[in-house]
Write a protein that holds these residues in place. Structure first.
Motif, PDB file in Angstrom:
ATOM      1  N   SER A  25       0.831  -1.196   0.000  1.00 30.85           N
ATOM      2  CA  SER A  25       0.000   0.000   0.000  1.00 30.85           C
ATOM      3  C   SER A  25       0.869   1.250   0.000  1.00 30.85           C
ATOM      4  CB  SER A  25      -0.918   0.021   1.223  1.00 30.85           C
ATOM      5  OG  SER A  25      -0.160   0.181   2.409  1.00 30.85           O
ATOM      6  N   LYS A  26       0.287   2.357  -0.418  1.00 30.42           N
ATOM      7  CA  LYS A  26       1.003   3.631  -0.457  1.00 30.42           C
ATOM      8  C   LYS A  26       1.485   4.033   0.930  1.00 30.42           C
ATOM      9  CE  LYS A  26       0.125   8.519  -1.524  1.00 30.42           C
ATOM     10  NZ  LYS A  26      -0.913   9.485  -1.970  1.00 30.42           N
ATOM     11  N   THR A  40      -7.669  -6.636  -3.157  1.00 29.85           N
ATOM     12  CA  THR A  40      -7.093  -5.595  -2.303  1.00 29.85           C
ATOM     13  C   THR A  40      -6.332  -4.572  -3.140  1.00 29.85           C
ATOM     14  OG1 THR A  40      -6.850  -7.223  -0.525  1.00 29.85           O
ATOM     15  CG2 THR A  40      -5.624  -5.167  -0.292  1.00 29.85           C
ATOM     16  N   LEU A  44      -6.964  -0.506  -3.515  1.00 26.92           N
ATOM     17  CA  LEU A  44      -5.939   0.522  -3.325  1.00 26.92           C
ATOM     18  C   LEU A  44      -5.888   1.480  -4.504  1.00 26.92           C
ATOM     19  CD1 LEU A  44      -3.013  -1.584  -1.800  1.00 26.92           C
ATOM     20  CD2 LEU A  44      -4.409   0.144  -0.637  1.00 26.92           C
ATOM     21  N   LYS A  47      -8.779   3.799  -4.066  1.00 26.79           N
ATOM     22  CA  LYS A  47      -8.645   4.706  -2.915  1.00 26.79           C
ATOM     23  C   LYS A  47      -7.507   5.702  -3.092  1.00 26.79           C
ATOM     24  CE  LYS A  47      -7.072   3.007   1.034  1.00 26.79           C
ATOM     25  NZ  LYS A  47      -5.908   3.810   1.550  1.00 26.79           N
ATOM     26  N   ASP A  48      -6.313   5.184  -3.480  1.00 23.34           N
ATOM     27  CA  ASP A  48      -5.122   6.027  -3.531  1.00 23.34           C
ATOM     28  C   ASP A  48      -4.687   6.397  -4.946  1.00 23.34           C
ATOM     29  OD1 ASP A  48      -4.978   5.778  -0.758  1.00 23.34           O
ATOM     30  OD2 ASP A  48      -3.723   3.977  -0.882  1.00 23.34           O
ATOM     31  N   ILE A  51       0.009   2.282  -6.143  1.00 24.08           N
ATOM     32  CA  ILE A  51       0.487   1.228  -5.256  1.00 24.08           C
ATOM     33  C   ILE A  51       2.020   1.278  -5.234  1.00 24.08           C
ATOM     34  CG2 ILE A  51      -1.452  -0.374  -5.521  1.00 24.08           C
ATOM     35  CD1 ILE A  51       0.155  -1.818  -7.714  1.00 24.08           C
TER      36      ILE A  51
END
Length: 326
Positions: A25-26, A40, A44, A47-48, A51
């Motif tokens: 994750s970030k 997952t 990510l 959301k972000d 990665i």
């Protein structure tokens, strides 16, 4: 088999394949256990928008490609496949060692000729391939690294997801004026002062042909996007027509013994005439550099090519068959 863990195979929009990719994750960077589930990774990206990835990089010919571990953005990624079992060439069982004909059959090749050429071109690392009397032996891990982490007949067994479904419609302004390339300022006006566009993706010279790798795959992304529209007609799609012209130009180049090069976008932009090609080959903008007929044919017929949508190009089959007999 000697499984060392699981990883993902990530294909970028510029055609580079990352394997074995460990994803984080970030927020964590590389500071926690790598992500094990494809879902997952999708979450990510949503959301972000990015990665963290730790991996090696390879081009369509399986040659090592420069890749810096770190952030990868959603717009850089074509698709991700996995999780995939990762094997180790230094810790083998008998099930992980093939003859060339066995390995070729497992990876959907006609015979072992492609593998012999790969051996001649030093595509394999020490310990990945060896000769026992008159028979070459090759490891499963070596085939994963050079020809794709997943054999073609097992592709449907491993989940994959498209990340970037269409070209991001944005104007990418390029530097103009004095551009520092090799320690000397080079003045470029014809190409480097115009906004980024998808076309042209190639240019023909008397003794060679050059392809802009970024533009080529951006056009391909637009074909995939347009292909899903109602009443799609490939002959009315300028991106499809342009890549069809590019493939035809490649076929004609190999037929007339011209050299074919694939450069990163910056390198392509710097080629004003044929003599610039040698300078680009010495620069940081090389991309794949020269790609011979067998290498281009392998690219067209690779599993990655099929997933990226190359068979949707109008004359794909015609050119692919022609290259096999030139």
């Amino acid at each position: 088999m000697s499984i060392t863990g699981i990883a993902f195979q990530i294909t970028l929009n510029n055609g580079i394949r990352l394997w074995p990719a460990k994803v984080f994750s970030k927020e964590s960077g590389f500071g926690e256990r790598s992500i094990q589930e494809l879902g997952t990774i999708q979450e990510l990206f949503e959301k972000d928008g990015c990665i963290y990835v730790q991996s090696s990089g390879y081009d369509f010919e399986g040659a090592t490609s420069p890749y810096q571990n770190g952030l990868i953005y959603k717009t850089d990624v074509a698709y991700i496949q996995g999780p995939i079992q990762q094997y180790d060439s230094n810790d083998l069982s008998l099930d992980e060692v093939f003859s060339l004909s066995e390995a070729a059959n497992e990876w959907g090749m006609k015979d072992g000729a492609t593998l012999r050429k790969a051996i001649e071109r030093d595509k394999f690392f020490q310990g990945e391939v060896r000769k026992s009397e008159s028979v070459h032996l090759i490891t499963y891990a070596a085939m994963q690294r050079v020809f794709g982490a997943v054999p073609p007949d097992k592709h449907k067994e491993i989940p994959f997801v498209f990340i970037s479904s269409a070209f991001i419609e944005e104007v990418r302004l390029l530097p103009s004026g004095e551009i520092q390339i090799f320690k000397i300022p080079v003045k470029r006006t014809r190409k480097s002062t115009i906004p980024y566009d998808l076309i042209p993706a190639y240019e023909v010279f008397p003794g060679s042909l050059i392809i802009d790798k970024l533009r080529f795959f951006d056009n391909l992304r637009m074909i995939n996007y347009n292909f899903n529209q109602v009443d799609y007609n490939p002959k009315e799609d300028r991106h499809n027509e342009h890549l069809a012209e590019a493939l035809l130009a490649v076929k004609e180049a190999y037929s007339s013994d011209k050299k074919v090069y694939m450069f990163d976008h910056k390198g392509y932009q710097q080629v004003e005439d044929e003599k610039d090609i040698e300078l680009i080959l010495e620069s940081p903008y090389m991309g794949w550099g020269e790609i011979d007929k067998d290498g281009f044919s392998s690219m067209l017929n690779s599993v990655s090519s099929e997933i990226l949508g190359m068979p949707k190009i109008i004359n794909f089959k015609e050119v692919s068959e022609a290259l096999s007999i030139i």
